[in-house]
Write a protein that holds these residues in place. Structure first.
Motif, PDB file in Angstrom:
ATOM      1  N   PHE A  91       0.789  -1.228   0.000  1.00 23.83           N
ATOM      2  CA  PHE A  91       0.000   0.000   0.000  1.00 23.83           C
ATOM      3  C   PHE A  91       0.825   1.283   0.000  1.00 23.83           C
ATOM      4  O   PHE A  91       0.256   2.373   0.032  1.00 23.83           O
ATOM      5  CB  PHE A  91      -0.950   0.002   1.207  1.00 23.83           C
ATOM      6  N   SER A 149      -2.836  11.823   0.948  1.00 20.15           N
ATOM      7  CA  SER A 149      -3.512  11.796  -0.340  1.00 20.15           C
ATOM      8  C   SER A 149      -4.202  13.128  -0.594  1.00 20.15           C
ATOM      9  O   SER A 149      -4.489  13.877   0.348  1.00 20.15           O
ATOM     10  CB  SER A 149      -4.553  10.669  -0.360  1.00 20.15           C
ATOM     11  N   ASP A 173      -7.123  13.066  -2.141  1.00 18.29           N
ATOM     12  CA  ASP A 173      -8.519  12.665  -2.314  1.00 18.29           C
ATOM     13  C   ASP A 173      -8.967  11.828  -1.114  1.00 18.29           C
ATOM     14  O   ASP A 173      -8.352  10.807  -0.798  1.00 18.29           O
ATOM     15  CB  ASP A 173      -8.638  11.850  -3.603  1.00 18.29           C
ATOM     16  N   THR A 174     -10.038  12.238  -0.450  1.00 17.89           N
ATOM     17  CA  THR A 174     -10.497  11.504   0.728  1.00 17.89           C
ATOM     18  C   THR A 174     -11.007  10.109   0.378  1.00 17.89           C
ATOM     19  O   THR A 174     -10.879   9.187   1.180  1.00 17.89           O
ATOM     20  CB  THR A 174     -11.606  12.273   1.483  1.00 17.89           C
ATOM     21  N   GLY A 175     -11.576   9.941  -0.804  1.00 23.78           N
ATOM     22  CA  GLY A 175     -12.053   8.620  -1.212  1.00 23.78           C
ATOM     23  C   GLY A 175     -10.912   7.623  -1.320  1.00 23.78           C
ATOM     24  O   GLY A 175     -11.008   6.490  -0.837  1.00 23.78           O
ATOM     25  N   HIS A 176      -9.833   8.045  -1.956  1.00 21.40           N
ATOM     26  CA  HIS A 176      -8.649   7.189  -2.093  1.00 21.40           C
ATOM     27  C   HIS A 176      -8.057   6.897  -0.716  1.00 21.40           C
ATOM     28  O   HIS A 176      -7.694   5.760  -0.407  1.00 21.40           O
ATOM     29  CB  HIS A 176      -7.610   7.850  -2.991  1.00 21.40           C
ATOM     30  N   LEU A 177      -7.986   7.916   0.111  1.00 25.53           N
ATOM     31  CA  LEU A 177      -7.438   7.770   1.460  1.00 25.53           C
ATOM     32  C   LEU A 177      -8.235   6.748   2.267  1.00 25.53           C
ATOM     33  O   LEU A 177      -7.664   5.830   2.868  1.00 25.53           O
ATOM     34  CB  LEU A 177      -7.449   9.124   2.163  1.00 25.53           C
ATOM     35  N   THR A 178      -9.538   6.863   2.255  1.00 27.39           N
ATOM     36  CA  THR A 178     -10.404   5.941   2.982  1.00 27.39           C
ATOM     37  C   THR A 178     -10.257   4.518   2.450  1.00 27.39           C
ATOM     38  O   THR A 178     -10.216   3.558   3.226  1.00 27.39           O
ATOM     39  CB  THR A 178     -11.868   6.395   2.895  1.00 27.39           C
ATOM     40  N   ASP A 179     -10.144   4.370   1.134  1.00 25.85           N
ATOM     41  CA  ASP A 179      -9.980   3.056   0.526  1.00 25.85           C
ATOM     42  C   ASP A 179      -8.682   2.393   0.985  1.00 25.85           C
ATOM     43  O   ASP A 179      -8.676   1.211   1.359  1.00 25.85           O
ATOM     44  CB  ASP A 179     -10.007   3.177  -0.996  1.00 25.85           C
ATOM     45  N   VAL A 180      -7.586   3.135   0.990  1.00 26.49           N
ATOM     46  CA  VAL A 180      -6.299   2.583   1.417  1.00 26.49           C
ATOM     47  C   VAL A 180      -6.357   2.192   2.895  1.00 26.49           C
ATOM     48  O   VAL A 180      -5.910   1.110   3.271  1.00 26.49           O
ATOM     49  CB  VAL A 180      -5.148   3.583   1.151  1.00 26.49           C
ATOM     50  N   ASP A 214      -8.991   1.376   4.653  1.00 26.32           N
ATOM     51  CA  ASP A 214      -9.853   0.197   4.773  1.00 26.32           C
ATOM     52  C   ASP A 214      -9.103  -1.077   4.400  1.00 26.32           C
ATOM     53  O   ASP A 214      -9.202  -2.096   5.090  1.00 26.32           O
ATOM     54  CB  ASP A 214     -11.086   0.331   3.886  1.00 26.32           C
ATOM     55  N   ARG A 215      -8.352  -1.034   3.302  1.00 23.02           N
ATOM     56  CA  ARG A 215      -7.610  -2.216   2.854  1.00 23.02           C
ATOM     57  C   ARG A 215      -6.512  -2.599   3.840  1.00 23.02           C
ATOM     58  O   ARG A 215      -6.287  -3.784   4.101  1.00 23.02           O
ATOM     59  CB  ARG A 215      -7.049  -2.005   1.453  1.00 23.02           C
TER      60      ARG A 215
END
Length: 97
Positions: A36, A60, A62-69, A71-72
């Motif tokens: 990651f 990041s 972008d908050t969407g990308h940040l949240t996705d990383v 979460d993973r």
């Protein structure tokens, strides 16, 4: 700019020494870094052989990308059979904080 952090409180399985602890914690830290591209380290409980705290940070735009990383990363640690995930603390920061 957004910064996301995770702090994992882990209970290690059948670990009887600090050397055995390192053999469990190091691969988790290395896998998180490799998969990651996050900054990650053991941040607490260094003198306890059955407990570990791992801290992680991601930057990041972008908050969407940040949240996705985040979460993973959380799923990866939670899925490790050699540790029990006791708690996770998640924080999101902006450059305005």
């Amino acid at each position: 700019m957004y910064v996301g952090t995770l702090s994992f409180d882990l209970l290690l399985g059948d670990v009887r020494s600090l050397k055995e602890k390192r053999s469990v914690v190091r691969p988790i830290v290395a896998e998180l870094q490799r998969k990651f591209a996050v900054s990650v380290a053991e941040t607490g409980g260094q003198n306890l052989h059955r407990r570990a705290e791992i801290g992680l940070a991601v930057v990041s735009g972008d908050t969407g990308h940040l949240t996705d990383v985040l979460d993973r990363c959380e799923r990866l640690v939670a899925g490790r059979p050699e540790v029990e995930l006791l708690s996770v603390r998640r924080r999101l920061h902006t450059d305005e904080d």
